[in-house]
Design a protein around this motif. Structure first.
Motif, PDB file in Angstrom:
ATOM      1  N   UNK A  77     -18.022  39.528   8.968  1.00 33.86           N
ATOM      2  CA  UNK A  77     -17.598  39.219  10.337  1.00 33.86           C
ATOM      3  C   UNK A  77     -17.745  37.729  10.620  1.00 33.86           C
ATOM      4  N   UNK A  78     -18.841  37.147  10.214  1.00 34.90           N
ATOM      5  CA  UNK A  78     -19.053  35.710  10.405  1.00 34.90           C
ATOM      6  C   UNK A  78     -17.995  34.905   9.645  1.00 34.90           C
ATOM      7  N   UNK A  79     -17.699  35.296   8.423  1.00 36.13           N
ATOM      8  CA  UNK A  79     -16.712  34.589   7.612  1.00 36.13           C
ATOM      9  C   UNK A  79     -15.315  34.660   8.234  1.00 36.13           C
ATOM     10  N   UNK A  80     -14.947  35.808   8.760  1.00 40.13           N
ATOM     11  CA  UNK A  80     -13.629  35.944   9.383  1.00 40.13           C
ATOM     12  C   UNK A  80     -13.528  35.166  10.687  1.00 40.13           C
ATOM     13  N   UNK A  81     -14.606  35.127  11.453  1.00 43.69           N
ATOM     14  CA  UNK A  81     -14.592  34.370  12.709  1.00 43.69           C
ATOM     15  C   UNK A  81     -14.552  32.871  12.430  1.00 43.69           C
ATOM     16  N   UNK A  82     -15.272  32.416  11.409  1.00 44.38           N
ATOM     17  CA  UNK A  82     -15.279  30.991  11.074  1.00 44.38           C
ATOM     18  C   UNK A  82     -13.901  30.536  10.591  1.00 44.38           C
ATOM     19  N   UNK A  83     -13.141  31.423   9.990  1.00 44.85           N
ATOM     20  CA  UNK A  83     -11.785  31.074   9.541  1.00 44.85           C
ATOM     21  C   UNK A  83     -10.848  30.758  10.696  1.00 44.85           C
ATOM     22  N   UNK A  84     -11.175  31.186  11.882  1.00 47.29           N
ATOM     23  CA  UNK A  84     -10.320  30.911  13.039  1.00 47.29           C
ATOM     24  C   UNK A  84     -10.395  29.450  13.476  1.00 47.29           C
ATOM     25  N   UNK A  85     -11.438  28.734  13.103  1.00 40.53           N
ATOM     26  CA  UNK A  85     -11.612  27.350  13.560  1.00 40.53           C
ATOM     27  C   UNK A  85     -10.498  26.439  13.063  1.00 40.53           C
ATOM     28  N   UNK A  86     -10.238  26.328  11.752  1.00 41.48           N
ATOM     29  CA  UNK A  86      -9.149  25.443  11.335  1.00 41.48           C
ATOM     30  C   UNK A  86      -7.774  25.933  11.762  1.00 41.48           C
ATOM     31  N   UNK A  87      -7.608  27.239  11.878  1.00 44.60           N
ATOM     32  CA  UNK A  87      -6.321  27.757  12.339  1.00 44.60           C
ATOM     33  C   UNK A  87      -6.090  27.357  13.788  1.00 44.60           C
ATOM     34  N   UNK A  88      -7.092  27.494  14.631  1.00 40.10           N
ATOM     35  CA  UNK A  88      -6.963  27.086  16.032  1.00 40.10           C
ATOM     36  C   UNK A  88      -6.777  25.589  16.181  1.00 40.10           C
ATOM     37  N   UNK A  89      -7.485  24.800  15.372  1.00 40.06           N
ATOM     38  CA  UNK A  89      -7.316  23.348  15.414  1.00 40.06           C
ATOM     39  C   UNK A  89      -5.895  22.952  15.038  1.00 40.06           C
ATOM     40  N   UNK A  90      -5.359  23.577  13.996  1.00 41.04           N
ATOM     41  CA  UNK A  90      -4.021  23.193  13.552  1.00 41.04           C
ATOM     42  C   UNK A  90      -2.943  23.637  14.531  1.00 41.04           C
ATOM     43  N   UNK A  91      -3.140  24.751  15.197  1.00 37.45           N
ATOM     44  CA  UNK A  91      -2.166  25.174  16.206  1.00 37.45           C
ATOM     45  C   UNK A  91      -2.295  24.314  17.457  1.00 37.45           C
ATOM     46  N   UNK A  92      -3.507  24.005  17.867  1.00 40.14           N
ATOM     47  CA  UNK A  92      -3.724  23.197  19.061  1.00 40.14           C
ATOM     48  C   UNK A  92      -3.197  21.788  18.936  1.00 40.14           C
ATOM     49  N   UNK A  93      -3.290  21.203  17.762  1.00 45.22           N
ATOM     50  CA  UNK A  93      -2.818  19.834  17.594  1.00 45.22           C
ATOM     51  C   UNK A  93      -1.302  19.752  17.691  1.00 45.22           C
ATOM     52  N   UNK A  94      -0.611  20.865  17.487  1.00 44.40           N
ATOM     53  CA  UNK A  94       0.848  20.845  17.606  1.00 44.40           C
ATOM     54  C   UNK A  94       1.280  20.680  19.057  1.00 44.40           C
TER      55      UNK A  94
END
Length: 120
Positions: A77-94
């Motif tokens: 669960x921790x590993x899957x939640x931590x994977x959201x960080x770079x995905x959210x950063x890359x979507x937000x920067x767009x």
């Protein structure tokens, strides 16, 4: 019935925790990368595509899939939640960055006629 309740709570914790981390990292990407750094749009697309390709290839790698049975639920669960960080950063920067201003060249009186002709 207790097993289903436990599975439901775990799935809810993963989805809400992941969503919360995704929204927070989206806002950070929007503010830090999009507004403050303001990179070129080609670099933004490259960041977005590379992050998605990396995480998709990482998630389907045979070694990670084979090691799933050795991990406990909390670690997964921790590993899957931590994977959201770079995905959210890359979507937000767009979505961040300055707006592109296009200037129109004014012509005699044919401007409205050309616009109407181009749209049809």
């Amino acid at each position: 019935m207790d097993a289903f309740l436990l599975i439901g709570k775990g799935a809810l914790a993963v989805s809400l925790g992941g969503l919360l981390v995704l929204v927070a990292s989206f806002l950070l990407g929007y503010i830090i990368i999009g507004k403050l750094l303001n990179p070129d749009i080609r670099l933004r697309w490259a960041i977005l595509i590379l992050v998605f390709v990396f995480f998709c290839s990482f998630s389907v790698s045979p070694s990670w899939l084979a090691g799933l049975y050795t991990k406990d639920f909390q670690h997964l669960r921790f590993e899957l939640i931590v994977r959201m960080i770079p995905i959210g950063l890359s979507i937000g920067q767009m979505f961040g960055g300055s707006k592109i201003k296009l200037t129109k060249k004014k012509k005699d009186g044919n401007e409205e006629e050309e616009e109407n002709g181009e749209s049809s």
